[in-house]
Design a protein around this motif. Sequence first.
Motif, short mmCIF file in Angstrom:
data_model
loop_
_atom_site.label_atom_id
_atom_site.label_comp_id
_atom_site.label_asym_id
_atom_site.label_seq_id
_atom_site.Cartn_x
_atom_site.Cartn_y
_atom_site.Cartn_z
N TRP A 233 40.29 32.81 38.30
CA TRP A 233 40.32 33.60 39.53
C TRP A 233 39.50 34.87 39.38
O TRP A 233 39.49 35.51 38.32
CB TRP A 233 41.76 34.01 39.88
N VAL A 235 39.20 38.46 41.58
CA VAL A 235 39.97 39.15 42.61
C VAL A 235 39.23 40.38 43.12
O VAL A 235 38.81 41.24 42.34
CB VAL A 235 41.36 39.59 42.07
N SER A 237 39.38 43.37 46.52
CA SER A 237 39.96 43.85 47.78
C SER A 237 38.95 43.58 48.89
O SER A 237 37.75 43.44 48.65
CB SER A 237 40.27 45.35 47.68
N LEU A 267 40.08 35.36 45.07
CA LEU A 267 41.32 35.84 45.68
C LEU A 267 40.99 37.13 46.41
O LEU A 267 40.60 38.12 45.79
CB LEU A 267 42.40 36.08 44.63
N VAL A 269 42.17 40.33 48.74
CA VAL A 269 43.37 41.14 48.94
C VAL A 269 43.13 42.14 50.06
O VAL A 269 42.16 42.90 50.02
CB VAL A 269 43.75 41.88 47.65
N SER A 320 43.92 34.17 49.97
CA SER A 320 44.04 35.60 50.27
C SER A 320 45.52 35.97 50.37
O SER A 320 46.38 35.13 50.66
CB SER A 320 43.33 35.94 51.58
N PRO A 350 43.46 45.01 44.20
CA PRO A 350 43.42 43.70 43.55
C PRO A 350 44.57 43.46 42.58
O PRO A 350 45.04 42.32 42.44
CB PRO A 350 42.06 43.72 42.82
N LEU A 354 47.15 40.56 42.93
CA LEU A 354 47.40 39.61 41.85
C LEU A 354 48.90 39.46 41.61
O LEU A 354 49.42 38.35 41.43
CB LEU A 354 46.69 40.07 40.58
N VAL A 369 42.14 35.61 34.75
CA VAL A 369 41.84 36.36 35.96
C VAL A 369 40.91 37.52 35.62
O VAL A 369 41.09 38.20 34.59
CB VAL A 369 43.13 36.92 36.60
N ALA A 371 39.82 40.98 37.65
CA ALA A 371 40.01 41.82 38.83
C ALA A 371 38.93 42.90 38.84
O ALA A 371 38.61 43.48 37.80
CB ALA A 371 41.39 42.47 38.79
#
Length: 407
Positions: A233, A235, A237, A267, A269, A320, A350, A354, A369, A371
């Motif tokens: 993933w 991540v 925003s 992902l 956010v 999301s 983020p 998460l 992940v 971020a």
Amino acid sequence: MDHVTALECTLCGETYDPERVVYTCPNHEGVRGILEVTYDYDVVRERFDADLDGAIPDQWKYRAFLPVADDVDPVSLGEGGTDLLEAPRLGAELSVDLRIKDDGRNPTGVLKDRATSVAVTKAKAAGREVVTCASTGNAAASLGGYAARAGLDCRIFVPEDAPEGKLAQPLVYGADVLGVAGSYDEAYDLSLDATEEFGWYNRNAAINPFQVEGKRTVGHELAEQTRGDCPDWLVFSMGDGCTIAGGWKGFREFAELDLVAETPKMLGVQAEGASAIHDAFRETDDADEVADTVADSIAVGRPRNTVKACRALEDSGGDSVLVTDEEILAAEATLGRTEGLYAEPAGAAPIAGLRKARRKGIVEAGESVVAVLTGNGLKDAASAMRAAGEIERIDADLDDVIARYGA
């Protein structure tokens, strides 16, 4: 720019000359016809011969991918090349293998510097003397700094509730900062009107197609930095949507050119008070056009890059989530406490996302992940105080320290 083929409308597919200053497709009312920069990737691949196991001095390592002519000198302050850091303590707390890309280390303290460098380079090459944008603070600071570097005049429109700490930067850089009695979206609309009236060059990431192209270097860097160890993933925003779109485009390009073997799921956010992209992705209609969140950098009620952001989520097989302001502030404090990283609320979002994705089962225990922190915590000290608590006052007396900590 023989490596750049066109500016293509994301809605109708109409194409325009990339050498012209064109913001949106006129076939659509308002600014709905957002443009995408398209490339001849055979030319890009032929030109890109950088060592992918070497250092990343700045984003211009990926110049072969950027829509800038060969004979143009970039306007640069050394943006990009930010560290990818292991985050073992926070990762253990969230039960994931976590790394963090801290883009708050860019020259003006924000990921947007990647985009601004490209925009101001384009403005100067086009012979424009004035650059402008609407901003809640970060784009204002970024544009002010790069305009000063380029010797251009800078005029910025900010909403009346923009954090004062963020506005100190563009003022120091010599920009005209115009406080608009209204929301970010009203400041944004006014910046467009002024652009049309005066012929200024508009940096607004929402409409300037070259902004996403600068932001996508964060994807190039991440693809290189995780080469052979691609995360499950990635991540980000989301405010207007162009950052996650750019990050995905850059990573995807490296995969399509066989520079890396895999791509991550994205992902996205958003704050509950500014949820338009999340709602569009989930095909709901709950978003309020008036954004209300402590994370001012993603407080966008009418995002213009929703299409690009949703495509990034869909094409990557991603998802999301929404987070509350309280969850964002808690994540800001957690980042500092566990990993010594200081992020503004939008940069901490983020991590809040998460945590929410773990609770919802979107991200599973043990997955890897990355971020991306998009802005430095010094941008918004007031929110940091809300996140971390007040200073504890004591007298200038050792007995007070002993009472607090013991003999």
